[in-house]
Design an enzyme around this catalytic site. Structure first.
Site, PDB file in Angstrom:
ATOM      1  NE  ARG A  62      -0.253  16.982   8.445  1.00 36.75           N
ATOM      2  CZ  ARG A  62      -0.762  16.909   9.693  1.00 36.75           C
ATOM      3  NH1 ARG A  62      -1.673  15.996   9.994  1.00 36.75           N
ATOM      4  NH2 ARG A  62      -0.344  17.737  10.616  1.00 36.75           N
ATOM      5  CE1 TYR A 116       8.600   2.402 -12.769  1.00 36.32           C
ATOM      6  CE2 TYR A 116       8.245   2.761 -10.427  1.00 36.32           C
ATOM      7  CZ  TYR A 116       8.587   3.240 -11.671  1.00 36.32           C
ATOM      8  OH  TYR A 116       8.904   4.559 -11.807  1.00 36.32           O
ATOM      9  CG  ASP A 188       2.006  -0.803 -10.355  1.00 37.50           C
ATOM     10  OD1 ASP A 188       1.194  -0.189 -11.065  1.00 37.50           O
ATOM     11  OD2 ASP A 188       3.166  -0.410 -10.156  1.00 37.50           O
ATOM     12  CE  LYS A 213       4.628   6.665 -14.937  1.00 38.11           C
ATOM     13  NZ  LYS A 213       4.936   5.363 -14.375  1.00 38.11           N
TER      14      LYS A 213
END
Ligand SMILES: *Cc1c(COP(=O)(O)O)cnc(C)c1O
Length: 400
Positions: A62, A116, A188, A213
């Site tokens: 993890r 967004y 962002d 993206k």
């Protein structure tokens, strides 16, 4: 130390530590995909020693393995002044974690009205239910955001350019007044990436990217990142570990592969998108092209001052027409896929309507809106496709 290296070189060298790629004999160019949950130790003493320093040591799956460490280190290297980068299973998970790390119950968040949409939904549900007050503001507010500060204002969230409508914000101006009041700044930065906008250097404390993206760039991975300034990395790190946030080494490896070509891809997206945007701007069927590098885009002067380039995503507004006419246009396109997300090598067209989303500002739609992602095809083929599509739009419009 030699002279500072340039971005293109950094993209090639970043995160490729010798100890992570080297075996007996030589070293691989790329990071291997280290899949692991359990890590075995030779003795109790070795296990106890590793627990004392679990960072960037083989400890437990993890906590990541060199594949994920290399990606996070590379993303940090692309942001001068940053301390560290954390990876998340999607862009939305990264946004959620950045916001939660900056805000406590009773705090107030200033959120840009052009954000967004899932970011807005997160604020209006999770944050509000935790007693965090969310105030939306005009993306073009600039330094006047100071007028909205109260004694509880703890964080400002920016997205520049804004989703769908592409207003460019005065990020350095907002960060300047925010820091005078010890307010955390979050951005962002998915549209520009660190390559075209160095967020931390411009005053951002937490810079978020949907790596889904452009970082990955091939429409086959979901991932997000938050790159933190030194003052903000400890709290984010603690929360990230507590929430068990993790990305797979396979995805990290694909994102690293994408990252190596980020600059050549982004420059090609930029060139193609500009050619298409300028062409659209001349067409009689088009009322408005919303592209940060065009002077008609709100906040264009801030793009010009602060950004090193523009990417492949922008919108345009049709002159008149109804929804069915816009549908006729989009359905007729051959080289544009119809779908969500963007940032891959392929072109996309999406019908959009920013009108019902806003609360602090109103969006005066003069016509039907379309968002385009311009891919790596020949832009003249895309223009021919759009030319045909606009004719279908006209025919459909004349029929009504
Ligand atoms: C796509 C997108 C996100 C979310 O990323 P996911 O990986 O899809 O969760 C966040 N911000 C912007 C601006 C985006 O376009």
């Amino acid at each position: 130390m030699g002279p500072a290296i340039r971005d293109s070189t950094r993209l090639i060298t970043a995160g490729r530590r010798r100890e992570w790629v080297r075996g007996k004999g030589g070293s691989a160019v790329n990071l291997p995909v280290w899949r692991a949950s359990t890590i075995l130790f030779d003795s109790v003493a070795e296990l106890q020693e590793a627990s004392r320093h679990p960072e960037k040591q083989f400890y437990y799956g993890r906590r990541g393995m060199p594949t994920q460490w290399a990606l996070s280190e590379a993303l940090t290297e692309l942001e001068p002044g940053a301390e560290s980068t954390f990876l998340y299973p999607s862009g939305v998970a990264a946004l959620a974690m950045a916001l939660l790390s900056a805000l406590d119950p009773g705090d107030e968040l200033l959120m840009v009205d052009s954000c967004y949409e899932p970011t807005r939904v997160f604020c209006d549900t999770v944050l509000k239910s935790k007693g965090i007050n969310v105030i939306y503001y005009d993306p073009l507010i600039g330094k006047n955001i100071e007028d909205l500060f109260t004694k509880n204002t703890r964080a400002i969230f920016m997205e520049s350019p804004g989703s769908l409508t592409f207003e460019v914000q005065d990020i350095p101006g907002i960060c300047e007044v925010a820091h005078q009041h010890s307010i955390t700044t979050i951005l962002d930065n998915t549209w520009a990436t660190s390559l075209f906008f160095q967020a931390i250097r411009h005053g951002i404390d937490l810079s978020v990217m949907a790596c889904t993206k452009y970082i990955t760039g091939h429409s086959d991975v979901m991932m997000g990142s938050v790159t933190a300034a030194p003052s903000h990395f400890e709290k984010l790190k603690r929360l990230t570990l507590l929430f068990g946030q993790y990305v797979s080494p396979d995805d990290a490896s694909l994102a690293l592969r994408g990252l190596r070509t980020l600059e050549v891809r982004l420059k090609a997206h930029e060139k193609n998108a500009l050619k298409v945007a300028h062409w659209l701007d001349e067409q009689p069927e088009i009322a408005w092209v919303l592209h940060p590098a065009l002077s008609s885009c709100p906040g264009h002067e801030f793009w010009h001052r602060d950004f090193k380039g523009s990417s492949g995503l922008f919108s345009f507004i049709l002159d008149g027409g109804k929804e069915k006419d816009r549908t006729a246009l989009i359905d007729s396109l051959e080289h544009f896929g119809i779908g969500f997300s963007w940032g891959g090598y392929e072109s996309l067209a999406l019908p959009i309507d920013p009108t019902p989303i806003r609360t602090a500002t109103s969006w005066h739609a003069v016509g039907q809106a379309v968002r385009l992602h311009i891919g790596l095809e020949d832009p003249d083929d895309l223009i021919a496709d759009l030319d045909f599509g606009l004719k279908r739009f006209q025919i459909s419009k004349n029929k009504s």
